[in-house]
Design a protein around this motif. Sequence first.
Motif, PDB file in Angstrom:
ATOM      1  N   MET A   1       0.843  -1.200   0.000  1.00  0.00           N
ATOM      2  CA  MET A   1       0.000   0.000   0.000  1.00  0.00           C
ATOM      3  C   MET A   1       0.879   1.252   0.000  1.00  0.00           C
ATOM      4  O   MET A   1       1.742   1.415   0.858  1.00  0.00           O
ATOM      5  N   ASN A   2       0.682   2.134  -0.990  1.00  0.00           N
ATOM      6  CA  ASN A   2       1.471   3.354  -1.073  1.00  0.00           C
ATOM      7  C   ASN A   2       1.125   4.319   0.053  1.00  0.00           C
ATOM      8  O   ASN A   2      -0.048   4.538   0.354  1.00  0.00           O
ATOM      9  N   LYS A   3       2.165   4.898   0.641  1.00  0.00           N
ATOM     10  CA  LYS A   3       1.968   5.856   1.734  1.00  0.00           C
ATOM     11  C   LYS A   3       2.089   7.271   1.182  1.00  0.00           C
ATOM     12  O   LYS A   3       3.052   7.616   0.510  1.00  0.00           O
ATOM     13  N   ILE A   4       1.085   8.101   1.478  1.00  0.00           N
ATOM     14  CA  ILE A   4       1.034   9.480   1.002  1.00  0.00           C
ATOM     15  C   ILE A   4       1.236  10.424   2.187  1.00  0.00           C
ATOM     16  O   ILE A   4       0.579  10.277   3.223  1.00  0.00           O
ATOM     17  N   LEU A   5       2.126  11.386   2.022  1.00  0.00           N
ATOM     18  CA  LEU A   5       2.335  12.421   3.034  1.00  0.00           C
ATOM     19  C   LEU A   5       1.482  13.636   2.676  1.00  0.00           C
ATOM     20  O   LEU A   5       1.582  14.175   1.577  1.00  0.00           O
ATOM     21  N   VAL A   6       0.639  14.051   3.632  1.00  0.00           N
ATOM     22  CA  VAL A   6      -0.214  15.226   3.442  1.00  0.00           C
ATOM     23  C   VAL A   6       0.281  16.332   4.373  1.00  0.00           C
ATOM     24  O   VAL A   6       0.273  16.167   5.591  1.00  0.00           O
ATOM     25  N   VAL A   7       0.717  17.445   3.786  1.00  0.00           N
ATOM     26  CA  VAL A   7       1.284  18.540   4.569  1.00  0.00           C
ATOM     27  C   VAL A   7       0.400  19.774   4.410  1.00  0.00           C
ATOM     28  O   VAL A   7       0.330  20.378   3.338  1.00  0.00           O
ATOM     29  N   ASP A   8      -0.298  20.143   5.490  1.00  0.00           N
ATOM     30  CA  ASP A   8      -1.203  21.299   5.460  1.00  0.00           C
ATOM     31  C   ASP A   8      -1.445  21.741   6.890  1.00  0.00           C
ATOM     32  O   ASP A   8      -1.634  20.898   7.773  1.00  0.00           O
TER      33      ASP A   8
END
Length: 224
Positions: A1-8
């Motif tokens: 499963m691809n891991k996505i970094l969300v920066v906000d």
Amino acid sequence: MNKILVVDDDAHIRKLIRLYLENSNYSVVEAEDGQEALTILEKETVALAIVDVMMPNIDGYELTEDIRSFLDIPILMVTAKGESQDKVRGFRAGTDDYLVKPFDPVELVLRVEALLKRYNIGAENQVKIGSILIDKDSLTVQSDDKSVALKRKECELLFVLASSPGKIFTRNQLIEKIWGYDYEGDERTVDVHIKRLREQLEHFEEISISTVRGLGYRLEASHD
């Protein structure tokens, strides 16, 4: 499963993005500013970063430049700024794609999928043609007795061409694969990079880049 970094720095935006990404079978890790994002990237393997522009401490432009200095992952910039100069600044910082708030979460997921597909030309970061090795990690072209260092975009361009020897790529296809389909420049960017690549490759006799008039470019391999 691809891991996505969300920066906000907006927790509500992070929650919305997480919801849609997790519903599309992605793993999500969150950061509320650029400094936290860099700390995460030092410890975890991330497939893609979604980066907001307006954040405290380290803004999205600076964060994108920092990520580009040590990682080759796709970056999607999400921002309230929609002016052309802001998009140009984002692409110059190194982002692959650009999405303006308010955005459709479904479109965001589709862009994430497109970026991951574009970066996964092959799971490998190397392609070999005869005795010549093109390495995206070290940004080099090597043979038994020669080694040439390339700039990142030059190496990415050569990697795309070398991944499908003999295949004709139009300028638009190359721009979309390497600079993203929202790139503000024109097709001459490809021509300039091709010219530089040819100069770098002139000592490697096994490969060459040919122009297909009216269509685009292809990589020729002499051993084929």
